[in-house]
Design an enzyme around this catalytic site. Sequence first.
Site, PDB file in Angstrom:
ATOM      1  CB  SER A 165      49.561   5.959  11.966  1.00 50.52           C
ATOM      2  OG  SER A 165      49.554   4.633  12.433  1.00 50.52           O
TER       3      SER A 165
ATOM      4  CG  LEU B  89      40.680   2.411  10.498  1.00 48.22           C
ATOM      5  CD1 LEU B  89      40.527   2.013  11.962  1.00 48.22           C
ATOM      6  CD2 LEU B  89      40.074   3.800  10.274  1.00 48.22           C
TER       7      LEU B  89
ATOM      8  CG  HIS C 183      48.103  -1.208  14.981  1.00 50.14           C
ATOM      9  ND1 HIS C 183      47.918   0.145  14.818  1.00 50.14           N
ATOM     10  CD2 HIS C 183      49.152  -1.547  14.213  1.00 50.14           C
ATOM     11  CE1 HIS C 183      48.831   0.612  13.997  1.00 50.14           C
ATOM     12  NE2 HIS C 183      49.595  -0.391  13.602  1.00 50.14           N
TER      13      HIS C 183
ATOM     14  CG  LEU D  98      49.512   0.466  18.996  1.00 46.70           C
ATOM     15  CD1 LEU D  98      49.322  -0.442  20.209  1.00 46.70           C
ATOM     16  CD2 LEU D  98      50.091  -0.335  17.833  1.00 46.70           C
TER      17      LEU D  98
END
Length: 281
Positions: free
Chosen positions: A187, A185, A37, A33
């Site tokens: 991961s 953004l 998120h 996260l």
Amino acid sequence: MKIFKTKKELQDYLETERVNLKKIALIPTMGALHEGHISLLNYAKPLSDIRVCSIFVNPTQFNDPKDLEKYPRPLEQDIQLLEAADCDVLFLPSVAEMYPDPQEKWHIDLNGLDEMWEGKMRPGHFQGVTQVVYKLFHLVQPDIACFGQKDFQQVMVIQHMIKEKNLPITIALCPTIRDKNGLALSSRNMRLSANGKTQALALSSTLQFIKDNFAIQPLAELQEQASDKLQQSDGVSLEYLAICETTTLHQANVIEPGKKYVALVTAWVEDVRLIDNMILN
Ligand code: PAF
């Protein structure tokens, strides 16, 4: 925050809450996260009484087993972030819990939405996404489910499934969260060097260029210019860039009254596949 690992525990809990007419929001994730998120949880807060976040790395949406294996699973950190965001329930099932029958078959007609753009590059991906999201919807029966605009095609696919299956769920399309320079953004950004992050800004700046010139220039010309701009950017290898009508995701050549358009882009920077998009009108 309550943490449930089985469907039964989750359903028993939600059943009692539903009797009390609590509004339920679902935020489905695969973990790892970040602020993007957390923004989904924040979006859901004023719209619901109970926020259920799921973390499940869904095997059926990966077409490369190595990708699935390499997928980051920083669970302790994720739990801390969810607690700090005041999440009510974390659903954390195992693969066996979600897929008790490993041979389970799933197919939904997505009107071709699953075969274009991301779907073309990752065959079967959206069938896997809809398979797991349908299971989560069935389990949680949320009033509202929040998804990030960053995965625009995914949200359109899920909207289509909602219509097809006649599900009484409102889908919230939540804005993409960007860093201070404009990088969406993800991961995957963790795998970019500082230089790669700078090079990756070409994606958002090209999308902004399209938005600034939308309705000023003919669409075909604008798409060509934007693709050239991106192809000439240092360190960027373009996979696709297209201006599309938002519901069908068909590439657009002219702007039709009453329709909405989105620019979609996917490109590689330092061996990292990045996707981004911008709604144009
Ligand atoms: O966007 C994601 O993280 C996943 O595709 C989702 C919606 C959680 C389904 O596995």
